[in-house]
Design a protein around this motif. Sequence first.
Motif, mmCIF file in Angstrom:
data_model
loop_
_atom_site.group_PDB
_atom_site.id
_atom_site.type_symbol
_atom_site.label_atom_id
_atom_site.label_comp_id
_atom_site.label_asym_id
_atom_site.label_seq_id
_atom_site.Cartn_x
_atom_site.Cartn_y
_atom_site.Cartn_z
ATOM 1 N N GLN A 53 -64.019 -27.793 -40.317
ATOM 2 C CA GLN A 53 -64.141 -27.314 -41.690
ATOM 3 C C GLN A 53 -65.569 -27.342 -42.206
ATOM 4 N N LEU A 73 -57.326 -21.067 -59.508
ATOM 5 C CA LEU A 73 -58.172 -20.647 -58.378
ATOM 6 C C LEU A 73 -59.298 -19.736 -58.855
ATOM 7 N N TYR A 91 -63.748 -18.692 -49.690
ATOM 8 C CA TYR A 91 -62.422 -19.221 -50.004
ATOM 9 C C TYR A 91 -61.566 -19.244 -48.739
ATOM 10 N N VAL A 92 -60.974 -20.389 -48.457
ATOM 11 C CA VAL A 92 -60.067 -20.543 -47.308
ATOM 12 C C VAL A 92 -58.656 -20.659 -47.858
ATOM 13 N N ASP A 93 -57.863 -19.615 -47.685
ATOM 14 C CA ASP A 93 -56.515 -19.627 -48.255
ATOM 15 C C ASP A 93 -55.574 -20.505 -47.425
ATOM 16 N N LYS A 94 -54.322 -20.585 -47.855
ATOM 17 C CA LYS A 94 -53.362 -21.477 -47.200
ATOM 18 C C LYS A 94 -53.132 -21.113 -45.730
ATOM 19 N N GLN A 96 -55.223 -19.583 -43.659
ATOM 20 C CA GLN A 96 -56.386 -19.953 -42.848
ATOM 21 C C GLN A 96 -56.480 -21.468 -42.693
ATOM 22 N N ALA A 97 -56.185 -22.197 -43.784
ATOM 23 C CA ALA A 97 -56.216 -23.664 -43.714
ATOM 24 C C ALA A 97 -55.147 -24.179 -42.747
ATOM 25 N N TYR A 98 -53.994 -23.531 -42.732
ATOM 26 C CA TYR A 98 -52.928 -23.934 -41.806
ATOM 27 C C TYR A 98 -53.331 -23.680 -40.358
ATOM 28 N N PRO A 122 -55.376 -24.947 -50.118
ATOM 29 C CA PRO A 122 -56.509 -24.035 -49.914
ATOM 30 C C PRO A 122 -57.798 -24.731 -50.359
ATOM 31 N N SER A 123 -58.931 -24.143 -50.045
ATOM 32 C CA SER A 123 -60.191 -24.807 -50.407
ATOM 33 C C SER A 123 -61.314 -23.798 -50.530
ATOM 34 N N TYR A 124 -62.383 -24.238 -51.178
ATOM 35 C CA TYR A 124 -63.635 -23.483 -51.253
ATOM 36 C C TYR A 124 -64.669 -24.239 -50.428
#
Length: 297
Positions: A53, A73, A91-94, A96-98, A122-124
């Motif tokens: 990450q 968001l 931005y990393v959506d759900k 992509q994070a998964y 999700p995250s920035y």
Amino acid sequence: MAIKLDYITKETVTNLRRNLSMASAALLTVAVSLTLVGGALLVKRGVERATIQWRGNVELSIFMKPEATQQELEAVNRQLEAMPEVNRFRYVDKAQAYDEFKLIFANEPDLRDSLTVDQVPPSYRVVPKQAEQTKLIGGRFDNTAGVLRVSYAAEEVDALVSVTNFLQIMLWAVALVLLLAASLLILNTIRMAIFARRREVSIMKLVGATNWFIRLPFMFEGLLQGLAGAAMAFGVVWVGRGVIESRVASANNDIQLFKQFLVTNNDVMGTGIFLLLVGVIVGTVGSALAVSRFLDV
């Protein structure tokens, strides 16, 4: 003069029997050095997996709550766009994070399957213009609606990377020295074998034997030594990884934090193939150098 496979096999076995102790020493040295190389490569792979990450000079990650609304968001997105201290962010959506989560815990199917896409936050991922502005940027999101937490690379990665980099450098340094020693041992083993047969080699050249006809059995001998040593290193790396994985799986929670550093079977297989190639190259090149001197007769 035609080169036959049975001739090469016979000469190789004869040479190995004549210099069994030297050949064994070369083989073991190759095995030890390539085991260290394999260990360094797997440590590097484990760190890459655990710090996925933080790639791309990301200094902080703003994790949103899984149930954060679209308005929350967008509010964080607008705030980042308006901050002059931010160089860039993504931005990393759900989904992509998964995918990242599955990659990190690829060899832990129970843990990997314990979460669904909707449960992953999700995250920035933020890259500041200057590293010293990282805390300033993150501090503005501590109590922002929808934000789960702010993570800093300096706190989670820097110490880990510095320690593992030192470990990798040490492993590579020792491995390279041992590989050089192994190459010299193989070279000397072949040189002793061909020196003992120098009269025979001279006669073979006088009757028309080509350099390759004389060279191939000795090169095959070096290749076998390198390949056998690499295969031993592969086996040690494979078993060692299994022991560590079993120990971590049955240990307490503190040690289980290292689960994200465990490598997959594919990582070990790829490392093993690399070790076999290096073993073949070291053995073949070392023996070729040893033989070349005695062909100028």
